[in-house]
Design an enzyme around this catalytic site. Structure first.
Site: not given
Ligand code: GLY
Length: 346
Positions: A241, A234, A255, A219, A137, A115, A178, A229, A238, A245
């Site tokens: 993305h 947040r 990426h 960030k 993330k 956990r 990025e 998010e 993206n 993606h």
């Molecule tokens: N890569 C986008 C984020 O971390 O929210």
């Protein structure tokens, strides 16, 4: 200059040239019972000995495959069994030394083993330093990209741009996608700075330091406002993305390169649904850096993967779309609009 950020949303993040030398003191503060360093073959050759010397303690080492291949449930299962058999307790620590994919999978493993155990990230690519390793993330792939994951900020993240010295130029180019994203989404001045540079700046130490510091700060600011998010803040990160993606999954491109094409496609969507007019400017910057901008995939196959995107909350795609350079709006978009824009980007 070394800067330290600390908050529950991002953990402790230490950024700047030479910050790697703080690793031992920072980990000692966490008092881990056992430590496992997880890295990849290429990174191990360049940095593992240095990290082991700096740590100055017994640590297990596990080497995973490079890139997205490691972001797999079977790899996670293998790691969990290894941790258990080696007697790793809840007060043990996983240290990820590598790129974005490695940080994603080790973050995920650390978040579910018993956990949640202690986690430290030492990102070694530009892409991981400015994005993947910051903000908690974690993720692995399952049919679609990052379909399975958790939010689990590392206890300590060390972002040392000196680690970029050994990075191949092509990997720096990949990471620059990025950086361009931050410019378009949040930071007009950063975008304009990139418009002025040429490819040789990528090996300029002071340019890279500046870019790493600015993107990490951008960030962290966003993640603190919306760590999970939920509010749309947040989601701005993206940009590029949602389509990117899908392209990454279909094409196998790295990426950053997939995101570069994704940004151009999403700029075209933005031109259809917002007042945005700067797609050609975005394309010019990406092409100058050596990044691809042309979609080489079937738009319908791209759309099928977009349906698995985590932002399609109520079944319709939600995209982060620029309204001008440095400003983003979150919009629900019709699938036909996306198909039209993809057709224009092919
Ligand atoms: N890569 C986008 C984020 O971390 O929210």
């Amino acid at each position: 200059m070394v800067k330290v950020y600390s908050s529950p949303e991002v953990g402790k993040v230490i950024v700047g040239r030479g910050s790697l030398y703080r690793l031992k003191d920072e980990l000692d503060l966490l008092r881990p019972f056992k430590v496992m360093i997880v890295t990849t073959e290429n990174v191990a050759k360049l940095w593992l000995d240095r990290v082991l010397t700096l740590l100055d303690r017994v640590a297990d080492v596990t080497v995973l495959e490079d890139g997205e291949l490691a972001k797999d449930l079977k790899v996670v299962e293998r790691l969990l069994v290894e941790l258990l058999r080696k007697g790793f307790t809840r007060k043990s620590l996983l240290l990820a030394l590598g790129g974005g994919a490695l940080c994603d999978v080790i973050g995920f493993t650390a978040s579910i083993y018993m956990r949640g155990v202690l986690l430290s990230l030492v990102p070694t690519t530009l892409l991981a330093q400015i994005d993947a390793a910051i903000g908690g993330k974690t993720g692995i792939n399952l049919e679609g990209k990052n379909v399975v994951g958790t939010f689990y900020p590392a206890h300590v993240t060390i972002v040392d741009p000196e680690l970029l010295n050994t990075l191949p130029k092509e990997e720096l180019v990949n990471g620059m996608a990025e950086v361009v994203k931050y410019g378009i989404a949040l930071d007009q001045q950063l975008f304009e700075l990139i418009e002025l540079i040429d490819k040789s700046s990528l090996t300029d130490v002071s340019f890279l330091d500046k870019v790493v510091h600015e993107c990490v700060e951008d960030k962290i600011r966003i993640v603190i406002k919306d760590p999970r998010e939920e509010t749309g803040e947040r989601m701005k990160l993206n940009f590029g993305h949602t389509i990117g993606h899908a392209i990454e999954r279909l094409s196998g491109l790295e990426h950053g390169r997939a995101i570069s094409i994704g940004m151009v496609c999403e700029c075209r969507v933005a031109e259809l649904v917002t007042e945005f007019k700067d797609t050609d400017r975005v394309k010019a910057v990406l092409e100058k850096l050596g990044l691809p901008t042309q979609l080489n995939a079937d738009p319908k196959a791209v759309l099928k993967l977009i349906r698995m995107d985590k932002k399609s909350w109520y079944g319709k795609p939600i995209l982060a779309l620029p309204t001008k350079i440095g400003s983003i709006a979150i919009k629900e978009v019709e699938e036909e609009t996306i198909l039209r824009a993809l057709g224009e980007a092919s």
